[in-house]
Design a protein around this motif. Structure first.
Motif, PDB file in Angstrom:
ATOM      1  N   ASP A   1      10.228 -12.727 -12.910  1.00 42.18           N
ATOM      2  CA  ASP A   1       9.609 -12.510 -11.608  1.00 42.18           C
ATOM      3  C   ASP A   1       9.158 -11.208 -11.238  1.00 42.18           C
ATOM      4  O   ASP A   1       9.646 -10.071 -11.644  1.00 42.18           O
ATOM      5  CB  ASP A   1      11.035 -12.703 -10.783  1.00 42.18           C
ATOM      6  CG  ASP A   1      10.756 -12.869  -9.362  1.00 42.18           C
ATOM      7  OD1 ASP A   1       9.683 -12.215  -8.840  1.00 42.18           O
ATOM      8  OD2 ASP A   1      11.532 -13.883  -8.640  1.00 42.18           O
ATOM      9  N   PRO A   2       7.925 -11.312 -10.543  1.00 43.62           N
ATOM     10  CA  PRO A   2       7.222  -9.809 -10.387  1.00 43.62           C
ATOM     11  C   PRO A   2       7.858  -9.031  -9.618  1.00 43.62           C
ATOM     12  O   PRO A   2       7.718  -7.857  -9.886  1.00 43.62           O
ATOM     13  CB  PRO A   2       5.778 -10.213 -10.028  1.00 43.62           C
ATOM     14  CG  PRO A   2       5.920 -11.728  -9.584  1.00 43.62           C
ATOM     15  CD  PRO A   2       6.917 -12.410 -10.270  1.00 43.62           C
ATOM     16  N   ASP A   3       8.680  -9.442  -8.576  1.00 42.33           N
ATOM     17  CA  ASP A   3       9.407  -8.772  -7.744  1.00 42.33           C
ATOM     18  C   ASP A   3      10.576  -7.858  -8.385  1.00 42.33           C
ATOM     19  O   ASP A   3      10.712  -6.874  -8.272  1.00 42.33           O
ATOM     20  CB  ASP A   3       9.852  -9.426  -6.533  1.00 42.33           C
ATOM     21  CG  ASP A   3       8.652  -9.982  -5.802  1.00 42.33           C
ATOM     22  OD1 ASP A   3       7.662  -9.430  -5.558  1.00 42.33           O
ATOM     23  OD2 ASP A   3       8.864 -11.243  -4.887  1.00 42.33           O
ATOM     24  N   ASP A   4      11.007  -8.446  -9.686  1.00 44.30           N
ATOM     25  CA  ASP A   4      12.051  -7.979 -10.104  1.00 44.30           C
ATOM     26  C   ASP A   4      11.402  -6.768 -11.259  1.00 44.30           C
ATOM     27  O   ASP A   4      11.929  -5.607 -11.304  1.00 44.30           O
ATOM     28  CB  ASP A   4      12.765  -8.654 -11.094  1.00 44.30           C
ATOM     29  CG  ASP A   4      13.704  -9.807 -10.359  1.00 44.30           C
ATOM     30  OD1 ASP A   4      14.010  -9.410  -9.393  1.00 44.30           O
ATOM     31  OD2 ASP A   4      13.653 -10.825 -11.025  1.00 44.30           O
ATOM     32  N   LEU A   5      10.048  -6.895 -11.825  1.00 44.76           N
ATOM     33  CA  LEU A   5       9.306  -6.177 -12.558  1.00 44.76           C
ATOM     34  C   LEU A   5       9.046  -4.784 -11.672  1.00 44.76           C
ATOM     35  O   LEU A   5       9.303  -3.868 -11.957  1.00 44.76           O
ATOM     36  CB  LEU A   5       8.164  -6.741 -13.014  1.00 44.76           C
ATOM     37  CG  LEU A   5       8.401  -7.747 -14.226  1.00 44.76           C
ATOM     38  CD1 LEU A   5       7.290  -8.436 -14.603  1.00 44.76           C
ATOM     39  CD2 LEU A   5       9.337  -7.345 -15.138  1.00 44.76           C
ATOM     40  N   ILE A   6       8.351  -5.224 -10.447  1.00 46.07           N
ATOM     41  CA  ILE A   6       8.384  -4.089  -9.414  1.00 46.07           C
ATOM     42  C   ILE A   6       9.508  -3.188  -9.273  1.00 46.07           C
ATOM     43  O   ILE A   6       9.326  -2.068  -9.038  1.00 46.07           O
ATOM     44  CB  ILE A   6       7.688  -4.684  -8.197  1.00 46.07           C
ATOM     45  CG1 ILE A   6       6.159  -5.165  -8.479  1.00 46.07           C
ATOM     46  CG2 ILE A   6       7.671  -3.484  -7.036  1.00 46.07           C
ATOM     47  CD1 ILE A   6       5.585  -5.863  -7.148  1.00 46.07           C
ATOM     48  N   ALA A   7      10.561  -3.633  -8.675  1.00 50.01           N
ATOM     49  CA  ALA A   7      11.976  -3.013  -8.439  1.00 50.01           C
ATOM     50  C   ALA A   7      12.398  -2.065  -9.648  1.00 50.01           C
ATOM     51  O   ALA A   7      12.633  -1.092  -9.267  1.00 50.01           O
ATOM     52  CB  ALA A   7      12.972  -4.104  -8.247  1.00 50.01           C
ATOM     53  N   ASP A   8      12.001  -2.728 -10.768  1.00 45.81           N
ATOM     54  CA  ASP A   8      12.479  -2.076 -11.893  1.00 45.81           C
ATOM     55  C   ASP A   8      11.617  -0.640 -12.371  1.00 45.81           C
ATOM     56  O   ASP A   8      12.129   0.377 -12.547  1.00 45.81           O
ATOM     57  CB  ASP A   8      12.354  -3.061 -13.192  1.00 45.81           C
ATOM     58  CG  ASP A   8      13.205  -2.415 -14.597  1.00 45.81           C
ATOM     59  OD1 ASP A   8      14.222  -1.721 -14.023  1.00 45.81           O
ATOM     60  OD2 ASP A   8      13.055  -2.849 -15.459  1.00 45.81           O
ATOM     61  N   LEU A   9      10.404  -0.959 -11.921  1.00 45.79           N
ATOM     62  CA  LEU A   9       9.257   0.228 -12.365  1.00 45.79           C
ATOM     63  C   LEU A   9       9.566   1.236 -11.132  1.00 45.79           C
ATOM     64  O   LEU A   9       9.394   2.531 -11.417  1.00 45.79           O
ATOM     65  CB  LEU A   9       7.987  -0.092 -12.114  1.00 45.79           C
ATOM     66  CG  LEU A   9       7.305  -0.837 -13.457  1.00 45.79           C
ATOM     67  CD1 LEU A   9       6.247  -1.433 -13.405  1.00 45.79           C
ATOM     68  CD2 LEU A   9       7.190   0.091 -14.838  1.00 45.79           C
ATOM     69  N   ASP A  10       9.739   0.666  -9.776  1.00 46.43           N
ATOM     70  CA  ASP A  10      10.139   1.449  -8.708  1.00 46.43           C
ATOM     71  C   ASP A  10      11.319   2.380  -9.107  1.00 46.43           C
ATOM     72  O   ASP A  10      11.004   3.702  -8.961  1.00 46.43           O
ATOM     73  CB  ASP A  10      10.334   0.602  -7.556  1.00 46.43           C
ATOM     74  CG  ASP A  10      10.497   1.472  -6.380  1.00 46.43           C
ATOM     75  OD1 ASP A  10       9.655   1.996  -5.837  1.00 46.43           O
ATOM     76  OD2 ASP A  10      11.987   1.320  -6.025  1.00 46.43           O
ATOM     77  N   GLN A  11      12.616   1.975  -9.575  1.00 48.97           N
ATOM     78  CA  GLN A  11      13.565   2.678  -9.656  1.00 48.97           C
ATOM     79  C   GLN A  11      13.191   3.781 -10.798  1.00 48.97           C
ATOM     80  O   GLN A  11      13.466   4.931 -10.667  1.00 48.97           O
ATOM     81  CB  GLN A  11      14.695   1.901  -9.978  1.00 48.97           C
ATOM     82  CG  GLN A  11      14.798   0.710 -10.953  1.00 48.97           C
ATOM     83  CD  GLN A  11      15.103   1.502 -12.315  1.00 48.97           C
ATOM     84  OE1 GLN A  11      15.824   2.809 -12.383  1.00 48.97           O
ATOM     85  NE2 GLN A  11      14.884   1.084 -13.657  1.00 48.97           N
ATOM     86  N   ALA A  12      12.626   3.161 -12.033  1.00 47.48           N
ATOM     87  CA  ALA A  12      12.344   4.225 -13.036  1.00 47.48           C
ATOM     88  C   ALA A  12      11.472   5.365 -12.732  1.00 47.48           C
ATOM     89  O   ALA A  12      11.535   6.514 -12.990  1.00 47.48           O
ATOM     90  CB  ALA A  12      12.056   3.544 -14.354  1.00 47.48           C
ATOM     91  N   LEU A  13      10.389   4.938 -11.877  1.00 49.46           N
ATOM     92  CA  LEU A  13       9.364   6.008 -11.559  1.00 49.46           C
ATOM     93  C   LEU A  13       9.955   7.035 -10.672  1.00 49.46           C
ATOM     94  O   LEU A  13       9.900   8.219 -10.636  1.00 49.46           O
ATOM     95  CB  LEU A  13       8.263   5.318 -10.897  1.00 49.46           C
ATOM     96  CG  LEU A  13       7.159   4.639 -12.042  1.00 49.46           C
ATOM     97  CD1 LEU A  13       6.182   3.828 -11.474  1.00 49.46           C
ATOM     98  CD2 LEU A  13       6.517   6.002 -12.837  1.00 49.46           C
ATOM     99  N   LYS A  14      11.045   6.413  -9.656  1.00 44.59           N
ATOM    100  CA  LYS A  14      11.522   7.382  -8.594  1.00 44.59           C
ATOM    101  C   LYS A  14      12.570   8.302  -9.643  1.00 44.59           C
ATOM    102  O   LYS A  14      12.713   9.302  -8.996  1.00 44.59           O
ATOM    103  CB  LYS A  14      12.242   6.490  -7.652  1.00 44.59           C
ATOM    104  CG  LYS A  14      11.325   6.228  -6.635  1.00 44.59           C
ATOM    105  CD  LYS A  14      11.986   5.389  -5.499  1.00 44.59           C
ATOM    106  CE  LYS A  14      10.794   4.784  -4.576  1.00 44.59           C
ATOM    107  NZ  LYS A  14      11.271   3.797  -3.688  1.00 44.59           N
ATOM    108  N   ALA A  15      13.125   7.881 -10.593  1.00 42.44           N
ATOM    109  CA  ALA A  15      14.285   8.586 -11.064  1.00 42.44           C
ATOM    110  C   ALA A  15      13.546   9.536 -11.889  1.00 42.44           C
ATOM    111  O   ALA A  15      14.045  10.318 -12.816  1.00 42.44           O
ATOM    112  CB  ALA A  15      14.865   7.687 -12.193  1.00 42.44           C
ATOM    113  N   THR A  16      12.282   9.537 -12.339  1.00 45.45           N
ATOM    114  CA  THR A  16      11.281  10.418 -13.179  1.00 45.45           C
ATOM    115  C   THR A  16      10.762  11.699 -12.163  1.00 45.45           C
ATOM    116  O   THR A  16       9.999  11.689 -11.559  1.00 45.45           O
ATOM    117  CB  THR A  16      10.316   9.698 -13.948  1.00 45.45           C
ATOM    118  OG1 THR A  16      10.574   8.437 -14.321  1.00 45.45           O
ATOM    119  CG2 THR A  16       9.289  10.687 -14.735  1.00 45.45           C
ATOM    120  N   LYS A  17      11.439  13.030 -12.618  1.00 41.32           N
ATOM    121  CA  LYS A  17      11.136  14.100 -11.559  1.00 41.32           C
ATOM    122  C   LYS A  17      10.210  14.909 -12.703  1.00 41.32           C
ATOM    123  O   LYS A  17      10.529  15.155 -13.992  1.00 41.32           O
ATOM    124  CB  LYS A  17      12.315  14.845 -11.600  1.00 41.32           C
ATOM    125  CG  LYS A  17      13.072  13.835 -10.669  1.00 41.32           C
ATOM    126  CD  LYS A  17      12.733  13.802  -9.152  1.00 41.32           C
ATOM    127  CE  LYS A  17      13.837  13.141  -8.389  1.00 41.32           C
ATOM    128  NZ  LYS A  17      13.394  11.784  -8.034  1.00 41.32           N
TER     129      LYS A  17
END
Ligand SMILES: Cc1ncc(COP(=O)(O)O)c(C=O)c1O
Length: 376
Positions: free
Chosen positions: A360-376
């Motif tokens: 599901d593309p929405d799951d993939l978006i949520a996954d990338l979103d959390q990983a990118l936000k956790a990348t400082k």
């Protein structure tokens, strides 16, 4: 015209149907008995070379039932006469063996193709020039154009390269792996041969290696098949069975993967401000040249790439993702991400390549979103 999925299920119905099974069986034989009746023998010197892949199978390096079935389906899908190989690189090697150019113009693209060219340069002095040096080509030479191009999914203007090549009597081979049908149709722009790493979207399940060349000329197919006999690069029995199985569901997969990738890229682009580590997004949907719309008529590539601010961030991002597996390759039903420097010696150390699967593309978006936000 009959729909694509219908053709993917039926295009091989009349090819080597030796059993009533709905699913073509896996053949493990390498050799096939000659006819029982001596009147039916055909001397090798009298055999019709064009029937090598359609007549009674003799020896699996020449052809076998599922390789012939794959060729029937791929020929229909890709609009020409298809020849299958045991990897994408084997298909490139077959194309360059066929055209036998003195000089090849080539851009970036898949590093393995450059590896083959380096062998040919070392052994036979084949010259390599860049795509901006087309004035160095003459009759019989070749442009190898990969579009969209690995790893940035950058689209090249096929019509431009075809004109430049044909003006001097050179040939154009298009590696269309990143945008198989119905995303783009290289024939519309006059290329001479189309190549795909069938390992990717046609295989679609990360469990087989395959390549395919497609030509509009049946005589060229016959030559390619004859060459393949001696190069020993026909697809193997099990892989051809798996490829045939995969082709049945190809249309559903590619459409979903393409639309999901576009949706994900668009989301990341619109929300860039939320991801300070994200410096660049590379994807054909973000490329503004006019020819992109003309070429990518059926949708954008399911592959995109991102560049992060630092090497450390790129190295660590895959480990923060739940649905994307950290792995090379592309085209499978499962989404992959790769810190590209692990497999490509020329890749930038900040680059990650993403292959979008059928989740599901929405799951993939949520996954990338959390990983990118956790990348400082
Ligand atoms: C664009 C492209 N062409 C060709 C190949 C080679 O395919 P194979 O790995 O099946 O030899 C690849 C592999 O990644 C590729 O990405």
């Amino acid at each position: 015209m009959t729909g694509l999925s219908t053709r993917l299920l039926c295009a091989d119905r009349d090819v080597m149907n030796r059993v009533p099974d709905v699913v073509s069986p896996i053949n493990v034989a390498t050799t096939y008995r000659y006819p029982d009746n001596p009147d039916d023998f055909i001397l090798a010197k009298d055999a019709d070379p064009a029937s090598l892949t359609t007549g009674r199978p003799l020896y699996s390096r020449l052809s076998h039932p599922n390789s012939s079935k794959c060729e029937a389906v791929l020929g229909d899908l890709l609009g020409g006469h298809a020849v299958v190989y045991n990897s994408g690189l084997s298909s490139f090697f077959a194309a360059i063996t066929y055209y036998n150019p003195k000089t090849v113009a080539i851009g970036d693209g898949y590093h393995g193709v450059h590896g083959i060219l380096d062998i040919l340069s070392r052994n036979y002095g084949v010259k390599q020039v860049g795509l901006e040096e087309l004035d160095k080509l003459s009759a019989g030479d070749m442009i190898h154009i990969e579009t969209p191009e690995n790893p940035y999914a950058k689209v090249h203007d096929l019509a431009y390269y075809v004109k430049k090549a044909h003006d001097v009597g050179a040939f154009v081979v298009c590696d269309s792996t990143f945008a198989p049908p119905p995303l783009q149709d290289p024939w519309e722009f006059g290329v001479d041969m189309v190549m795909h790493a069938g390992t990717k979207y046609f295989g679609g399940h990360s469990d087989l290696l395959a390549g395919v060349l497609v030509t509009k000329d049946s005589k060229v197919k016959t030559q390619l098949v004859n060459d393949r006999v001696f190069l020993g690069t026909n697809i193997a029995n099990l892989e051809s069975f798996l490829l045939l199985r995969s082709l049945r569901t190809y249309e559903m997969r590619i459409k979903r993967q393409s639309s999901s990738a576009e949706k994900i890229v668009n989301y990341l682009d619109v929300h860039r401000a939320d991801y300070p580590a994200l410096k660049v997004i590379h994807h054909s949907s973000l490329q503004k040249d006019d020819f992109v719309r003309r070429q990518m008529k059926g949708g954008h590539s399911p592959v995109f790439a991102i560049e992060l601010e630092s090497q450390e961030q790129a190295k660590n991002l895959p480990g923060k993702l739940n649905y994307f597996q950290h792995s090379t390759s592309l085209g499978g039903v499962e989404s992959l991400i790769e810190w590209r420097a692990l497999s490509d010696p020329h890749a930038r150390l900040t680059l990650l390549r993403v292959s979008v699967g059928v989740e599901d593309p929405d799951d993939l978006i949520a996954d990338l979103d959390q990983a990118l936000k956790a990348t400082k």
